[in-house]
Design an enzyme around this catalytic site. Structure first.
Site, PDB file in Angstrom:
ATOM      1  N   GLY A  88       0.810  -1.213   0.000  1.00 16.05           N
ATOM      2  CA  GLY A  88       0.000   0.000   0.000  1.00 16.05           C
ATOM      3  C   GLY A  88       0.842   1.260   0.000  1.00 16.05           C
ATOM      4  O   GLY A  88       1.329   1.680   1.065  1.00 16.05           O
ATOM      5  N   GLU A 110       3.953   1.669 -11.406  1.00 20.71           N
ATOM      6  CA  GLU A 110       5.403   1.621 -11.155  1.00 20.71           C
ATOM      7  C   GLU A 110       6.132   2.767 -11.870  1.00 20.71           C
ATOM      8  O   GLU A 110       7.273   2.633 -12.300  1.00 20.71           O
ATOM      9  CB  GLU A 110       6.012   0.277 -11.575  1.00 20.71           C
ATOM     10  CG  GLU A 110       5.256  -0.954 -11.139  1.00 20.71           C
ATOM     11  CD  GLU A 110       5.281  -1.171  -9.639  1.00 20.71           C
ATOM     12  OE1 GLU A 110       5.865  -0.336  -8.923  1.00 20.71           O
ATOM     13  OE2 GLU A 110       4.718  -2.174  -9.188  1.00 20.71           O
ATOM     14  N   THR A 156       4.867   6.439 -14.236  1.00 23.52           N
ATOM     15  CA  THR A 156       4.318   6.765 -15.542  1.00 23.52           C
ATOM     16  C   THR A 156       5.448   7.063 -16.535  1.00 23.52           C
ATOM     17  O   THR A 156       6.614   7.236 -16.160  1.00 23.52           O
ATOM     18  CB  THR A 156       3.407   8.002 -15.457  1.00 23.52           C
ATOM     19  OG1 THR A 156       4.212   9.132 -15.075  1.00 23.52           O
ATOM     20  CG2 THR A 156       2.289   7.801 -14.444  1.00 23.52           C
TER      21      THR A 156
END
Length: 396
Positions: A141, A374, A376
């Protein structure tokens, strides 16, 4: 000096990249490829169409049995595989479906990696063996509804209450969230960002599943809600404070994506190559037309350049010389090129390219998510831009 006999040209390995692999590398690849062919490929179109991954816990246990979960880690039931072998596994898993590779990446490269690298001995002993076996699924998270590319702005908070910690906040777009038995949650504290190992049966923790996705449909994606979740003092990861912790985990996961994206690309290329040899128009296979051959040639060039790049980065990771900027280089290039390969493959298949009878559109839509998570495109461009110029443009 006599010359070795040249092997015949292989359309599926035009550069002879298999020569770079050891026998053990090939064995790992074939094990994962065989598992995916047996357990994923016959069902994944239906899972994708229905927007579900109904056997996720069983699949996780099977992945654990073949050593695919946390496979790059040492000890605690993990396989201790090389970076190249882990990459080959990611490629084969994503050739089946990005959602399956995401399941493995989040389990091993994010949740398990965080505990293995930053956890206490007690945390490692409690969680890692069962996670390596697939008996416990983990999630990670970090991303929040209002903070994705800028995790420093996270609103999730952890405050001390006596010897306990109390967590409040929300995380978004969390793979495995609704089926996880443990969550690694990053929260802001008075001393900086800290990681917490959160059993998902803790009071105040919930993980509603996110529906209505048009990408990664054969994957469990959830929101994490932490409403006064009380944890003991030993729930915090003791070996790291600050964003260095989650970012190092992300770097490990991005490396797997560099390989995985080429799996989706390979599957789409091979579907287009086979179709071009079978589909006839104007009295001949469409593979005999110059424009189709040009497309196939360009796709093959980018596919195998991407695999070569992934292998190079894997060797650097195994040697301990891989830099985060180099992972950004690979993630930016390979995902972007994989999407283009899928789109070009779709044009070769024509109307059939949008059918789930073929894997191309499924891979293309999945990769739209892989392009974003992971890091942009823009974030990796700026990572490389800073490395090239020495100027930080993230906040400029």
């Amino acid at each position: 000096m006599p010359h070795a006999a040249k092997a015949p040209f292989d359309p599926h390995d035009p550069l002879g990249l298999d020569d770079l692999l050891t026998a053990e590398d090939r064995a790992v690849r074939e094990t994962v490829r065989g598992w995916a062919a047996d357990r994923v490929l016959p069902h994944v179109a239906g899972w994708y169409e229905r927007g579900e991954l109904p056997e996720v816990r069983e699949l996780a246990r099977e992945l654990g049995s073949i050593g695919a979960l946390g496979m790059q880690l040492d000890g605690y039931g993990c396989a201790g595989a090389s970076a190249v072998q882990y990459g080959l596994a990611c490629l084969e898993l994503e050739a089946a479906d990005s959602g399956i590779r995401s399941l493995v990446s989040v389990q091993g490269s994010l949740a398990m990696y965080a505990v293995h690298r930053f956890g206490s001995d007690a945390q490692k002993e409690r969680w890692l063996p069962s996670m390596a076996a697939g008996e416990v699924i983990g999630c990670f998270g970090l991303t929040e509804p209002d903070h994705g590319s800028d995790p420093a702005g996270m609103r999730t908070r952890a405050v001390r209450d006596g010897s306990d910690w109390v967590l409040d906040g929300r995380k978004m777009w969390i793979t495995n969230g609704s089926v996880a038995g443990v969550a690694v949650v990053w929260a802001a504290t008075e001393e900086g960002v800290r990681g917490f190992v959160v059993p998902t049966d803790a009071p105040g923790f919930s993980a509603p599943e996110i529906r209505h996705k048009w990408s990664l449909r054969a994957s469990v994606t959830s929101e994490l809600v932490l409403d006064g979740v009380r944890l003991p003092a030993d729930a915090v990861l003791p070996e790291v404070t600050g964003l260095r912790g989650p970012l190092s985990c992300l770097n490990h996961a991005r490396y797997g994506i560099v390989w995985g994206a080429m799996g989706a690309a390979r599957s789409s290329f091979e579907a287009a190559l086979a179709y071009a040899g079978e589909r006839e128009q104007f009295g001949r296979p469409i593979g005999g037309f110059q424009l189709t051959q040009a497309k196939l040639a360009d796709m093959a060039v980018e596919l195998h350049k991407g695999i070569l790049l992934a292998h190079h980065l894997g060797q650097r990771m195994d040697a301990g010389t891989l830099r985060p900027e180099q992972v950004s280089f690979g993630k930016l290039n390979n995902v972007r090129e994989a999407i283009e390969i899928c789109r070009t493959a779709r044009t070769i298949l024509g109307a059939n390219g949008i059918s789930l009878e073929y894997p191309v559109m499924r891979h293309a839509t999945n990769l739209e998510s892989v392009l974003t998570y992971e890091g942009t495109v823009e974030m990796h461009q700026l990572v490389l831009g800073k490395a090239l110029t020495g100027i930080d443009a993230f906040r400029g």
